[in-house]
Enzyme design. Structure first.
Site, PDB file in Angstrom:
ATOM      1  CB  SER A   1     -28.667  -3.172 -18.928  1.00  0.00           C
ATOM      2  OG  SER A   1     -29.489  -2.827 -19.996  1.00  0.00           O
TER       3      SER A   1
ATOM      4  CD  GLU B   1     -30.043  -2.367 -14.760  1.00  0.00           C
ATOM      5  OE1 GLU B   1     -31.250  -2.295 -14.562  1.00  0.00           O
ATOM      6  OE2 GLU B   1     -29.565  -2.658 -15.853  1.00  0.00           O
TER       7      GLU B   1
ATOM      8  NE  ARG C   1     -32.768  -0.211 -15.609  1.00  0.00           N
ATOM      9  CZ  ARG C   1     -33.334   0.333 -16.680  1.00  0.00           C
ATOM     10  NH1 ARG C   1     -34.144   1.371 -16.536  1.00  0.00           N
ATOM     11  NH2 ARG C   1     -33.118  -0.152 -17.881  1.00  0.00           N
TER      12      ARG C   1
HETATM   13  N1  EPU Z   1     -25.323   1.461 -28.578  1.00  0.00           N
HETATM   14  C1  EPU Z   1     -24.198   1.180 -29.304  1.00  0.00           C
HETATM   15  N2  EPU Z   1     -23.615  -0.044 -29.156  1.00  0.00           N
HETATM   16  C2  EPU Z   1     -24.127  -0.981 -28.336  1.00  0.00           C
HETATM   17  C3  EPU Z   1     -25.284  -0.691 -27.587  1.00  0.00           C
HETATM   18  C4  EPU Z   1     -25.873   0.540 -27.707  1.00  0.00           C
HETATM   19  O1  EPU Z   1     -23.694   2.000 -30.060  1.00  0.00           O
HETATM   20  O2  EPU Z   1     -23.556  -2.070 -28.274  1.00  0.00           O
HETATM   21  C5  EPU Z   1     -25.993   2.761 -28.789  1.00  0.00           C
HETATM   22  C6  EPU Z   1     -27.274   2.568 -29.605  1.00  0.00           C
HETATM   23  O3  EPU Z   1     -27.035   2.606 -30.974  1.00  0.00           O
HETATM   24  C7  EPU Z   1     -28.121   3.732 -29.147  1.00  0.00           C
HETATM   25  C8  EPU Z   1     -27.703   3.917 -27.701  1.00  0.00           C
HETATM   26  O4  EPU Z   1     -26.438   3.292 -27.552  1.00  0.00           O
HETATM   27  O5  EPU Z   1     -27.789   4.895 -29.853  1.00  0.00           O
HETATM   28  C9  EPU Z   1     -28.699   3.340 -26.728  1.00  0.00           C
HETATM   29  O6  EPU Z   1     -28.860   1.952 -26.975  1.00  0.00           O
HETATM   30  P1  EPU Z   1     -30.217   1.167 -26.632  1.00  0.00           P
HETATM   31  O7  EPU Z   1     -31.393   1.891 -27.172  1.00  0.00           O
HETATM   32  O8  EPU Z   1     -30.030  -0.242 -27.000  1.00  0.00           O
HETATM   33  O9  EPU Z   1     -30.363   1.331 -25.061  1.00  0.00           O
HETATM   34  P2  EPU Z   1     -29.345   1.279 -23.856  1.00  0.00           P
HETATM   35  O10 EPU Z   1     -29.164   2.637 -23.311  1.00  0.00           O
HETATM   36  O11 EPU Z   1     -28.109   0.541 -24.253  1.00  0.00           O
HETATM   37  C10 EPU Z   1     -31.258   1.068 -22.077  1.00  0.00           C
HETATM   38  C11 EPU Z   1     -31.664   0.166 -20.959  1.00  0.00           C
HETATM   39  C12 EPU Z   1     -32.243  -1.139 -21.490  1.00  0.00           C
HETATM   40  C13 EPU Z   1     -33.444  -0.789 -22.339  1.00  0.00           C
HETATM   41  C14 EPU Z   1     -32.993   0.145 -23.465  1.00  0.00           C
HETATM   42  C15 EPU Z   1     -34.149   0.628 -24.303  1.00  0.00           C
HETATM   43  C16 EPU Z   1     -30.202   0.699 -19.104  1.00  0.00           C
HETATM   44  C17 EPU Z   1     -29.105   0.234 -18.204  1.00  0.00           C
HETATM   45  N3  EPU Z   1     -30.542  -0.115 -20.082  1.00  0.00           N
HETATM   46  O12 EPU Z   1     -30.192   0.416 -22.790  1.00  0.00           O
HETATM   47  O13 EPU Z   1     -32.689  -1.888 -20.375  1.00  0.00           O
HETATM   48  O14 EPU Z   1     -34.050  -1.953 -22.885  1.00  0.00           O
HETATM   49  O15 EPU Z   1     -32.368   1.317 -22.896  1.00  0.00           O
HETATM   50  O16 EPU Z   1     -34.871   1.578 -23.591  1.00  0.00           O
HETATM   51  O17 EPU Z   1     -30.729   1.784 -18.881  1.00  0.00           O
HETATM   52  C18 EPU Z   1     -32.158  -3.637 -18.854  1.00  0.00           C
HETATM   53  O18 EPU Z   1     -32.290  -2.821 -17.955  1.00  0.00           O
HETATM   54  O19 EPU Z   1     -31.834  -4.840 -18.615  1.00  0.00           O
HETATM   55  C19 EPU Z   1     -32.321  -3.209 -20.232  1.00  0.00           C
HETATM   56  C20 EPU Z   1     -32.128  -4.039 -21.253  1.00  0.00           C
END
Ligand code: EPU
Length: 332
Positions: free
Chosen positions: A232, A327, A161
């Site tokens: 995010s 972010e 990012r």
């Molecule tokens: N998780 C939870 N609870 C939650 C959210 C997430 O336990 O409320 C756990 C999930 O179960 C999973 C892990 O955290 O094990 C990761 O969750 P997820 O795959 O949803 O991804 P994220 O790390 O929360 C990042 C990006 C998203 C992107 C997703 C998928 C960032 C800041 N965010 O989110 O990007 O869509 O990965 O690759 O890196 C964005 O930038 O606006 C965005 C949505």
């Protein structure tokens, strides 16, 4: 070129902040942008789709927005294609265009809100792919001198990012075109989280991947037209290996990703552990399906969003000893 004064930004920020810009200018070519530079006030901001911004109030300056369009194939060597895209093209329209042709590289980035110019500033990423993996060149114009400059990928200093356009050169250049390198015979990236389900299927195409991502995002992420949000709200923090092991002792089920400089822990998971998922403070809420996303429950002020942000950060710090950072860009 279109120019407005005291212009409502309601349709230009997905958080749904009802604020105004003193001046709002939309241009559709490099020449138009260069032509308007002499009249640019000292306070200005270049926006894309407004999907990563939180306006703290009216903007007392000029907002620039590119509507430079066009998707142009520059080279097709049979193995890969180079495609030059205008900064004002809607990102997902471009993804759909590549997927229709069966070309690979950005199908995992389906449905990310925003525009092509911002993809190169923000190094957008999802499901194991980042924009930097496919960007080969960024064309930009210096907003003080009007000088045109091309940046190759290395010069953009991409990281999670992050890019040079958000750091050393912040606010200095407007991106006009981005060139992407796509594979004619795609190699699919299916290792992220629930995408592994696709590995069990035969003959998976980029269209299948796009549909899978669209379904996944729709199930978890709120539609800004219904519930204002900027995706995010926080970045996922990277902690040292020692710190990670210390937390893992108490939370053996904690999700994590190994990265070059340590271990990345999903902030959404930590926020959920702190009990914030689905909770609200005033009209600002933590999304009930993805705790990384803060939402405008209807008519929230930016102060309410910031108060919630601070409360969440404080609890994560107290529970895990980790600082998390927005972010989303706060605009004063
Ligand atoms: N998780 C939870 N609870 C939650 C959210 C997430 O336990 O409320 C756990 C999930 O179960 C999973 C892990 O955290 O094990 C990761 O969750 P997820 O795959 O949803 O991804 P994220 O790390 O929360 C990042 C990006 C998203 C992107 C997703 C998928 C960032 C800041 N965010 O989110 O990007 O869509 O990965 O690759 O890196 C964005 O930038 O606006 C965005 C949505």
């Amino acid at each position: 070129m279109k120019e407005y004064t005291n212009y409502s930004l309601l349709n230009h920020n997905t958080f749904g902040m009802d604020v105004e810009a003193k001046r709002f200018v939309e241009y559709d070519s490099e020449e138009e942008l260069i032509g308007l530079l002499p009249s640019l006030e000292s306070k200005y901001l270049h926006i894309g789709g407004g999907s990563n911004l939180l306006f703290r109030g009216n903007f007392d300056g000029t907002i620039l927005h590119s509507v430079i369009k066009g998707i142009e194939i520059q080279e097709n060597c049979g193995e890969y294609v180079l495609v030059r895209v205008g900064a004002g093209v809607v990102w997902d329209d471009f993804v759909a265009w590549t997927v229709e042709r069966g070309w690979g590289g950005i199908e995992n980035l389906s449905l990310i809100p925003g525009e092509v110019g911002a993809s190169a500033v923000q190094n957008i990423g999802a499901y194991g792919v980042e924009a930097k993996d496919v960007i080969v060149q960024v064309k930009a114009i210096h907003l003080k001198t009007g000088e045109k400059r091309s940046f190759v990928t290395d010069e953009c200093c991409y990281a999670y990012r992050q890019s040079i356009f958000k750091n050393e050169l912040k606010g200095q250049y407007a991106i006009t075109y981005v060139t992407y390198k796509l594979k004619v015979r795609p190699t699919l990236k299916l290792s992220y989280g629930n995408m592994k389900a696709l590995l069990e299927k035969k003959n998976v195409t980029v269209s299948d991947v796009r549909q899978f991502i669209i379904d996944t995002r729709n199930a978890k992420l709120p539609d800004p037209k219904v519930l204002g949000n900027a995706g995010s709200f926080f970045m996922n923090p990277v902690v040292s290996r020692d710190k990670f092991q210390e937390i893992q002792k108490d939370y053996p089920q904690m999700p994590y990703y190994e990265v070059e400089n340590g271990v990345k822990i999903p902030a959404g998971w930590m926020i959920e552990q702190c009990g914030w998922k689905g909770k609200s403070l005033g009209k600002a809420g933590v999304h009930e399906k993805q705790a990384l996303v803060l939402v405008n429950l209807g008519g929230a002020s930016s102060e309410e969003i910031v108060t919630l942000c601070n409360a969440v950060c404080k609890d994560v710090k107290e529970t895990f000893g980790i600082d998390i950072h927005p972010e989303v860009n706060f605009i004063n």
